[in-house]
Design a protein around this motif. Sequence first.
Motif, mmCIF file in Angstrom:
data_model
loop_
_atom_site.group_PDB
_atom_site.id
_atom_site.type_symbol
_atom_site.label_atom_id
_atom_site.label_comp_id
_atom_site.label_asym_id
_atom_site.label_seq_id
_atom_site.Cartn_x
_atom_site.Cartn_y
_atom_site.Cartn_z
ATOM 1 N N PHE A 24 0.854 -1.180 0.000
ATOM 2 C CA PHE A 24 0.000 0.000 0.000
ATOM 3 C C PHE A 24 0.894 1.236 0.000
ATOM 4 C CE2 PHE A 24 -2.397 -3.383 2.028
ATOM 5 C CZ PHE A 24 -3.660 -3.267 1.469
ATOM 6 N N HIS A 25 0.614 2.163 -0.902
ATOM 7 C CA HIS A 25 1.448 3.346 -1.050
ATOM 8 C C HIS A 25 0.795 4.567 -0.412
ATOM 9 C CE1 HIS A 25 4.158 1.151 -3.646
ATOM 10 N NE2 HIS A 25 3.118 0.721 -4.328
ATOM 11 N N LYS A 26 1.622 5.497 -0.017
ATOM 12 C CA LYS A 26 1.181 6.690 0.692
ATOM 13 C C LYS A 26 0.229 7.541 -0.145
ATOM 14 C CE LYS A 26 3.036 10.758 3.113
ATOM 15 N NZ LYS A 26 2.217 10.583 4.318
ATOM 16 N N ASN A 27 -0.734 8.168 0.567
ATOM 17 C CA ASN A 27 -1.629 9.156 -0.029
ATOM 18 C C ASN A 27 -2.540 8.568 -1.113
ATOM 19 O OD1 ASN A 27 -1.396 12.379 -1.675
ATOM 20 N ND2 ASN A 27 -2.715 11.746 -0.008
ATOM 21 N N GLN A 28 -3.020 7.359 -0.860
ATOM 22 C CA GLN A 28 -3.991 6.717 -1.732
ATOM 23 C C GLN A 28 -5.167 6.232 -0.891
ATOM 24 O OE1 GLN A 28 -3.462 5.809 -5.515
ATOM 25 N NE2 GLN A 28 -2.546 7.759 -4.917
ATOM 26 N N LEU A 182 -9.063 14.223 3.896
ATOM 27 C CA LEU A 182 -7.961 13.489 4.521
ATOM 28 C C LEU A 182 -6.917 13.077 3.485
ATOM 29 C CD1 LEU A 182 -10.005 11.304 7.018
ATOM 30 C CD2 LEU A 182 -8.479 13.196 7.583
ATOM 31 N N LYS A 183 -7.384 12.668 2.320
ATOM 32 C CA LYS A 183 -6.430 12.334 1.255
ATOM 33 C C LYS A 183 -5.645 13.579 0.842
ATOM 34 C CE LYS A 183 -5.858 10.747 -3.441
ATOM 35 N NZ LYS A 183 -6.489 10.430 -4.743
ATOM 36 N N THR A 188 -3.191 8.190 4.197
ATOM 37 C CA THR A 188 -3.424 6.970 3.424
ATOM 38 C C THR A 188 -4.592 6.242 4.068
ATOM 39 O OG1 THR A 188 -1.058 6.821 2.949
ATOM 40 C CG2 THR A 188 -2.383 4.839 2.573
ATOM 41 N N ILE A 189 -5.524 5.798 3.255
ATOM 42 C CA ILE A 189 -6.750 5.187 3.768
ATOM 43 C C ILE A 189 -6.949 3.819 3.124
ATOM 44 C CG2 ILE A 189 -9.272 5.374 3.871
ATOM 45 C CD1 ILE A 189 -8.854 8.458 3.850
#
Length: 216
Positions: A24-28, A182-183, A188-189
């Motif tokens: 899982f990558h940041k800011n996705q 939040l994004k 990251t969600i």
Amino acid sequence: MLSIQNVKLQFGSLPVLDNVCYCFHKNQVYTLSGGNGAGKTTLFNVISGFLKPNSGDILFQNRNITKLPPYRINRIGIGRTFQDLRLAMHLTAIENVLLASSHKMFEHYTEEHLEKAHHILNRVSLEDKANACAGEISYGQQKLLTLACLLANNAELLLIDEPVAGIDKSNLMKIVDLVSELKAEGKTIIQIEHHPDYIVATNDVLIKMENGKIIC
């Protein structure tokens, strides 16, 4: 940001997670989809430390968190919500937020703590319910309150379990807006959800699970 490496979990002879691998990558915004028993919530429980895998590793920001207890995982930047809400129903909305933000039992709350809590409640459109008991507000508002408690942690990775299940359209749109905000703030969600309109409005990457496996 988060790496799931060959994670296996079984209850007795029953495999629940079967060699799960994913980065899982940041800011996705990621959405886990799949039927009941697919392993979605179990994966959340393993990431957040409530269940320990039989084998495999979980790395968060290059740190192995596989064996850490939930409270330590939370403190290093992973927050989550639960399907069953887990609010203190006899406490007020603001008391729930203050409790979620506390790292010490019986912590003395300052004006700064209270100001932050009011700001968070305002973000989720619950400022007018600050002094209402959590058990006395609507189910949709309780869902918003769980997200307020999540924000109180200031975590970088947010695990959100069925945020809009069973709520009205007005509160659904408030959660859509909040997730978008939040994004934009760099969070990251990873979310579990089935509502098609909500998924279209918020999702970047759809992950399908079946029989404890990620299939795409």
